[in-house]
Scaffold this motif. Structure first.
Motif, PDB file in Angstrom:
ATOM      1  N   VAL A  45       0.832  -1.201   0.000  1.00 22.53           N
ATOM      2  CA  VAL A  45       0.000   0.000   0.000  1.00 22.53           C
ATOM      3  C   VAL A  45       0.869   1.254   0.000  1.00 22.53           C
ATOM      4  N   ASN A  46       2.044   1.170   0.629  1.00 19.88           N
ATOM      5  CA  ASN A  46       2.977   2.296   0.566  1.00 19.88           C
ATOM      6  C   ASN A  46       3.510   2.488  -0.840  1.00 19.88           C
ATOM      7  N   SER A  47       3.861   1.378  -1.486  1.00 21.32           N
ATOM      8  CA  SER A  47       4.392   1.461  -2.842  1.00 21.32           C
ATOM      9  C   SER A  47       3.384   2.075  -3.810  1.00 21.32           C
ATOM     10  N   VAL A  48       2.140   1.611  -3.723  1.00 26.54           N
ATOM     11  CA  VAL A  48       1.090   2.150  -4.583  1.00 26.54           C
ATOM     12  C   VAL A  48       0.918   3.643  -4.327  1.00 26.54           C
ATOM     13  N   SER A  49       0.979   4.049  -3.063  1.00 28.00           N
ATOM     14  CA  SER A  49       0.790   5.460  -2.715  1.00 28.00           C
ATOM     15  C   SER A  49       1.950   6.323  -3.210  1.00 28.00           C
ATOM     16  N   PHE A  50       3.173   5.917  -2.887  1.00 24.07           N
ATOM     17  CA  PHE A  50       4.336   6.729  -3.234  1.00 24.07           C
ATOM     18  C   PHE A  50       4.463   6.956  -4.744  1.00 24.07           C
ATOM     19  N   ARG A  51       4.114   5.950  -5.508  1.00 26.66           N
ATOM     20  CA  ARG A  51       4.297   6.043  -6.962  1.00 26.66           C
ATOM     21  C   ARG A  51       3.335   7.036  -7.608  1.00 26.66           C
ATOM     22  N   GLN A  52       2.289   7.433  -6.903  1.00 29.09           N
ATOM     23  CA  GLN A  52       1.326   8.387  -7.463  1.00 29.09           C
ATOM     24  C   GLN A  52       1.615   9.818  -6.994  1.00 29.09           C
ATOM     25  N   MET A  53       2.628   9.985  -6.176  1.00 24.26           N
ATOM     26  CA  MET A  53       2.863  11.290  -5.548  1.00 24.26           C
ATOM     27  C   MET A  53       4.013  12.045  -6.192  1.00 24.26           C
ATOM     28  N   LYS A  54       3.804  13.328  -6.350  1.00 25.02           N
ATOM     29  CA  LYS A  54       4.869  14.210  -6.830  1.00 25.02           C
ATOM     30  C   LYS A  54       5.653  14.793  -5.660  1.00 25.02           C
ATOM     31  N   ASN A  55       5.007  14.935  -4.533  1.00 25.75           N
ATOM     32  CA  ASN A  55       5.663  15.489  -3.340  1.00 25.75           C
ATOM     33  C   ASN A  55       5.283  14.638  -2.127  1.00 25.75           C
ATOM     34  N   PRO A  56       5.873  13.439  -2.000  1.00 25.18           N
ATOM     35  CA  PRO A  56       5.490  12.507  -0.930  1.00 25.18           C
ATOM     36  C   PRO A  56       5.635  13.078   0.473  1.00 25.18           C
ATOM     37  N   GLU A  57       6.637  13.960   0.691  1.00 26.66           N
ATOM     38  CA  GLU A  57       6.857  14.514   2.016  1.00 26.66           C
ATOM     39  C   GLU A  57       5.617  15.236   2.539  1.00 26.66           C
ATOM     40  N   LYS A  58       4.861  15.842   1.643  1.00 24.91           N
ATOM     41  CA  LYS A  58       3.667  16.578   2.039  1.00 24.91           C
ATOM     42  C   LYS A  58       2.392  15.759   1.833  1.00 24.91           C
ATOM     43  N   GLU A  59       2.395  14.873   0.858  1.00 30.90           N
ATOM     44  CA  GLU A  59       1.162  14.175   0.479  1.00 30.90           C
ATOM     45  C   GLU A  59       0.921  12.876   1.237  1.00 30.90           C
ATOM     46  N   PHE A  60       2.003  12.166   1.620  1.00 30.15           N
ATOM     47  CA  PHE A  60       1.820  10.830   2.161  1.00 30.15           C
ATOM     48  C   PHE A  60       1.085  10.829   3.503  1.00 30.15           C
ATOM     49  N   SER A  61       1.424  11.768   4.389  1.00 25.82           N
ATOM     50  CA  SER A  61       0.800  11.767   5.709  1.00 25.82           C
ATOM     51  C   SER A  61      -0.713  11.940   5.622  1.00 25.82           C
ATOM     52  N   VAL A  62      -1.176  12.721   4.642  1.00 28.14           N
ATOM     53  CA  VAL A  62      -2.603  12.941   4.462  1.00 28.14           C
ATOM     54  C   VAL A  62      -3.295  11.640   4.053  1.00 28.14           C
ATOM     55  N   ILE A  63      -2.584  10.810   3.282  1.00 28.79           N
ATOM     56  CA  ILE A  63      -3.124   9.513   2.866  1.00 28.79           C
ATOM     57  C   ILE A  63      -3.034   8.509   4.017  1.00 28.79           C
ATOM     58  N   ARG A  64      -1.875   8.457   4.676  1.00 35.17           N
ATOM     59  CA  ARG A  64      -1.618   7.438   5.702  1.00 35.17           C
ATOM     60  C   ARG A  64      -2.519   7.584   6.918  1.00 35.17           C
ATOM     61  N   VAL A  65      -2.922   8.821   7.242  1.00 31.65           N
ATOM     62  CA  VAL A  65      -3.748   9.024   8.426  1.00 31.65           C
ATOM     63  C   VAL A  65      -5.077   8.290   8.307  1.00 31.65           C
ATOM     64  N   TRP A  66      -5.527   8.027   7.065  1.00 24.34           N
ATOM     65  CA  TRP A  66      -6.773   7.282   6.889  1.00 24.34           C
ATOM     66  C   TRP A  66      -6.624   5.827   7.327  1.00 24.34           C
ATOM     67  N   GLY A  67      -5.407   5.318   7.353  1.00 23.52           N
ATOM     68  CA  GLY A  67      -5.179   3.984   7.903  1.00 23.52           C
ATOM     69  C   GLY A  67      -5.463   3.957   9.394  1.00 23.52           C
ATOM     70  N   THR A  68      -4.967   4.970  10.114  1.00 26.49           N
ATOM     71  CA  THR A  68      -5.231   5.064  11.544  1.00 26.49           C
ATOM     72  C   THR A  68      -6.722   5.244  11.805  1.00 26.49           C
TER      73      THR A  68
END
Length: 427
Positions: free
Chosen positions: A115-138
């Motif tokens: 799920v991380n791999s799928v997410s990272f590959r769609q992001m242009k700026n993972p440092e800012k975008e990933f946390s917004v996606i990952r919080v939905w896991g919590t």
């Protein structure tokens, strides 16, 4: 990243961790009440998570990264998981349950990296975008716990007495079936061709980074990481049975306070880390483990229930200040050459070896006090991990020497985005 992709990835993360939270939190209570498992049998079942963590890098490194789209193998693994969940739902003994949970963990643990791999590959700026996606896991993990306690009441005294906790596997299986089918609708994530990439066992498990242990400080941190996983295992294996056994209302729902706390303290971690440094940050995490278990040992479901709630809420400090700061420290000290392999080595040592040891220690301690017919059973059990965490913290305080950050550590909070870790953290 466009809005539709963001929604798709957020839903993926929600389901990924909803599935895990739907059954894993109440597993210990289910084993003891539904399957009449002994303490050592419970430890054996929980140990399947560690075996899954050890095997997961091979599935990712030898299969997923090389031959298949990440979203396709994610879907396949969750469809297999749905079938295994249904078999676990139907099991009526530890003997029939164990092969299914073992196989399930081998299938599920790699999906944490996928799920991380799928997410990272769609992001242009993972440092800012990933946390917004990952919080939905919590949020998914929290939703599962709240559903068990406040929607279905499966963990109430009446629900447990009627064996309703088995329904957690049915709920997780349905969610796994949904995510399995949904995964094929996710953005296509083909394998990245790397001609110079090694497929050796040493590379996959991060063993080529073992030379970092020549550094006295890194060796002390590494050993402390393994040892602190023993108290961590006590929590995952015993917390829900403990809270249920002493009569705390809606225990699974209340345990979601720990995930809420984790999100809040994760926001505070960069400030604390930059102001006080690695050693003080990780020491706070270690001490928090000891304090949490002392609160569990002397709290109760009556007038001292606030001690239990505080102990649960300390999860954010316990986890973030130790494990997340440890990941940051590892990234900074490893250097460019060993960044990925060093993270893999620490993950293998903690969630693989450390947790495996921890689950069995927790099992043996509980078995001992059950056999001794101890009057204050849970108090005796919780004092053990409190003592272990306290000793580890003291040794770390005396032996670890905080050092000024070298120039390359300026961007210490910039995450690695080119390769997702083989196994990510527990919520």
């Amino acid at each position: 990243m466009n809005t539709l992709t963001r929604i798709k990835l957020s839903a993926m993360m929600f389901l990924e961790f909803f599935i895990w939270g739907a059954w894993f939190v109440t597993l210990g209570t289910f084993l003891g009440n539904n399957l009449k498992a002994s303490e050592l049998e419970t430890a054996s079942v929980f140990s399947t998570q560690s075996f899954g963590a050890i095997i997961a890098p091979f599935i990712i490194g030898l299969i997923a990264d090389k031959y298949f789209n990440a979203e396709r193998i994610l879907g396949l693994l969750h469809l297999v998981g749905a079938f295994l969940m249904y078999q676990m739902y139907q099991s009526d003994s530890v003997g029939t349950f164990y092969p299914y949970v073992f196989t399930y963990m081998v299938a599920y643990m790699p999906t944490l990296a996928l799920v991380n791999s799928v997410s990272f590959r769609q992001m242009k700026n993972p440092e800012k975008e990933f946390s917004v996606i990952r919080v939905w896991g919590t949020i998914g993990w929290i939703a599962a716990g709240l559903s068990i306690s406040y929607l279905f009441h499966w963990d109430s005294a009446q629900g447990i007495g009627q064996g309703m906790l088995k329904n957690t596997f049915l709920m997780a299986g349905i969610a796994s079936l949904v995510l399995g089918g949904y995964s094929f609708l996710l953005p296509k994530t083909p394998p990245v061709r790397q001609e110079n990439k090694s497929n050796s066992v040493a590379d996959i498990l991060g063993l080529d980074a073992i030379k970092l242990l020549k550094s006295r400080n890194f060796l002390i941190f590494f050993l402390a990481s393994v040892l602190i996983c023993i108290p961590l295992a006590f929590y995952y294996q015993n917390a829900n049975p403990f809270l249920t056994g002493i009569g705390l209302d809606n225990p699974t729902g209340k345990m979601t306070i720990g995930q809420i706390s984790e999100v809040l303290f994760l926001l505070l971690l960069p400030v604390f880390f930059s102001r006080y440094g690695f050693k003080k940050t990780i020491l706070v995490g270690m001490v928090a483990w000891a304090v949490r278990y002392l609160l569990f040992a002397y709290g109760n479901a009556g007038e001292l229930s606030f001690m239990l709630i505080i102990g649960i809420a300390l999860h954010g400090i316990c986890y973030d200040f130790f494990f997340v700061s440890g990941q940051i420290y590892t990234d900074a000290r490893a250097g460019e050459r060993y960044k990925s392999s060093a993270q893999g080595l620490v993950t293998l040592a903690t969630y693989g070896v450390g947790m495996l040891i921890g689950f069995w220690v927790a099992g043996y301690i509980s078995e001992y006090y059950r056999g001794a017919d101890a009057e204050n059973f849970w108090q005796n059990v919780w004092l053990v991990p409190a003592g272990i965490a306290g000793v580890v913290a003291l040794l770390f305080l005396l032996l670890f020497r905080d050092q000024p950050a070298p120039p390359q550590e300026v961007a210490v909070f910039e995450p690695e985005t080119d390769k997702a870790p083989a196994v990510t953290s527990l919520p």
